[in-house]
Design an enzyme around this catalytic site. Structure first.
Site, PDB file in Angstrom:
ATOM      1  N   ASP A  13     -11.641  10.327   9.658  1.00  0.00           N
ATOM      2  CA  ASP A  13     -10.848   9.061   9.629  1.00  0.00           C
ATOM      3  C   ASP A  13     -10.383   8.746   8.009  1.00  0.00           C
ATOM      4  OD1 ASP A  13     -11.676   8.043  12.057  1.00  0.00           O
ATOM      5  OD2 ASP A  13     -13.640   7.865  11.509  1.00  0.00           O
ATOM      6  N   HIS A  41      -5.635   8.685  15.181  1.00  0.00           N
ATOM      7  CA  HIS A  41      -5.093   8.405  13.918  1.00  0.00           C
ATOM      8  C   HIS A  41      -3.745   7.678  13.846  1.00  0.00           C
ATOM      9  CE1 HIS A  41      -3.785  12.545  14.818  1.00  0.00           C
ATOM     10  NE2 HIS A  41      -2.486  12.260  14.534  1.00  0.00           N
TER      11      HIS A  41
END
Length: 430
Positions: A13, A41
């Site tokens: 992340d 994402h």
């Protein structure tokens, strides 16, 4: 260096999607080499938001070739759904610009079901998987019973392979009190998927070798982060694949000498999803504030991310295990306005100072961070596109991170927008 590998330098992340998309403008080919559709994402391009999970970020760039390598575990239905969703947003995707390794391992519904059953049964001891079948699919790959994409081209030869797969899974299902699966149902499902998937099938190692010899620039896109690596991460709270840079070679069929510059992505702070050790976690209002500002929720799962200060010990460790040449530092703007910022510069374990994260699960849980306090900045860094746009104290913060991790910052990201990026060193020209 003609080729670039992008890896997460923390627990995932970190903003790899934006950086890969930014770099893909200079690349000819963008390749995924591990993981599955568990690593989502978000990209914001001209005000349009795109959410990717399985597909390489390169699909958003016209004229680029996107490739899914053999190191990935491939969910056929997730793949088709993601392609359809992006096509609805106006993204052109076809076998002309997207290729999938013929020897990629397939994730089947039985993998997802097993993943969920295990997590539920583990209760407090759950790892915190996305329950998308990633781990069970990798287990079958290593156990030499997986169904691969190439198998769909010869349906007549599939029944014995399905029988071998079910000999294992039906035994597990009996132990879990679940009904057994009929092989005919799996065969029918795969037969229906075959004509939709096989046009994308490719001998990826050969394709990439040809392109490399032609002088094409290849960008390898990693998923998750190095601290989730099954060997080098915070085991057992890790993913089921190798996430370090060396996997770029194994997961595509290219030799190690074909991998050039390694770019590590890290946030200006630290986050983690799910269970596992997190030395700098902030279980207070500061941690909540960082999470609110950074919108720290999983793209795929919506799970809230745990937040903490930047951990230079961990990033320094991943710089070494991945052979990182330069860092892309993201979300610097989230720290705007803090009076002071803490950076972890070492650990204390059982009264002794150490300079790395120990491998043992118990020791990892006991380490205490040693902090260095750095003065914050009031002026905004959001949307900055040059060093001249940054407050002096923000620059000092970046420089201090470079010193602590022993690696230069090559790129600096100041918003989710593609253009809000400060280039220090071009990885393709390093």
């Amino acid at each position: 260096m003609a080729n670039v590998v992008v890896v997460g330098a923390q627990w995932g992340d970190e903003g790899k999607g934006k950086i890969v998309d930014w770099l893909s403008e200079q690349a000819d080919i963008v390749v995924r080499f591990q993981g599955g559709h568990n690593a989502g994402h978000t990209l914001v391009i001209n005000g349009e938001t795109y959410k990717l999970a399985l597909l390489p970020s390169g699909v958003l760039r016209p004229s680029k070739l996107a490739v899914i390598g053999n190191g990935v575990v491939f969910d056929p239905q997730a793949f088709l759904d993601e392609v359809k969703k992006l096509q609805a947003q106006g993204v052109a995707i076809s076998p002309e610009n997207l290729r999938v390794a013929e020897n990629v391992t397939l994730i089947l519904p039985l993998h997802r079901e097993l993943d969920a059953q295990r997590e539920t049964a583990a209760k407090a001891g759950a790892i915190g998987t996305t329950q998308r079948g990633i781990g069970p699919a990798y287990e079958d790959k290593v156990g030499r019973r997986a169904i691969r994409l190439m198998d769909l081209a010869d349906l007549a030869a599939l029944p014995p392979k399905i029988d071998r797969l079910l000999a294992h899974h039906n035994a597990l299902r009996r132990g879990l009190g679940l009904p057994e699966i009929d092989g005919a149902a799996i065969l029918n499902e795969l037969a229906a998927l075959a004509p939709q998937l096989l046009p994308y099938a490719e001998t990826v190692w050969r394709l990439l070798d040809i392109k490399r010899r032609e002088g094409k620039r290849i960008l390898f896109e990693g998923a998750q982060g190095a601290l989730l690596d099954v060997d080098h991460g915070t085991y057992p709270y890790v993913t089921s694949s190798n996430t370090v840079a060396a996997q770029a070679a194994t997961g595509t069929g290219m030799g190690p000498s074909s991998v050039g510059y390694v770019l590590g992505i890290c946030k200006a702070y630290t986050t983690r999803v799910g269970a596992g050790p997190f030395p700098t976690e902030l279980k207070n209002e500061i941690g909540e504030e960082i999470g609110r500002r950074g919108k720290e929720f999983g793209v795929n799962t919506g799970r809230k991310r745990r937040c903490g200060w930047f951990d230079a010990v961990l990033v320094r460790q991943t710089v070494r295990t991945c052979g990182i040449h330069g860092l892309a530092l993201t979300k610097l703007d989230i720290l705007d306005g803090f009076e002071t910022i803490e950076v972890c510069v070492g650990y204390r374990l059982d009264g002794k100072e150490i300079d790395h994260l120990p491998a043992g699960e118990g020791a990892q849980a006991r380490v205490e961070p040693i902090y260095e306090t750095i003065e914050g900045w009031k002026e905004p860094t959001a949307n900055a596109r040059s060093w001249a746009d940054l407050p002096a104290q923000a620059i000092k913060y970046v420089r201090r991170i470079e010193e602590l991790v022993g690696c230069p910052v090559a790129l600096l990201s100041t918003s989710p927008e593609r253009e809000d990026t400060i280039l220090v060193q071009n990885p393709f020209e390093a």
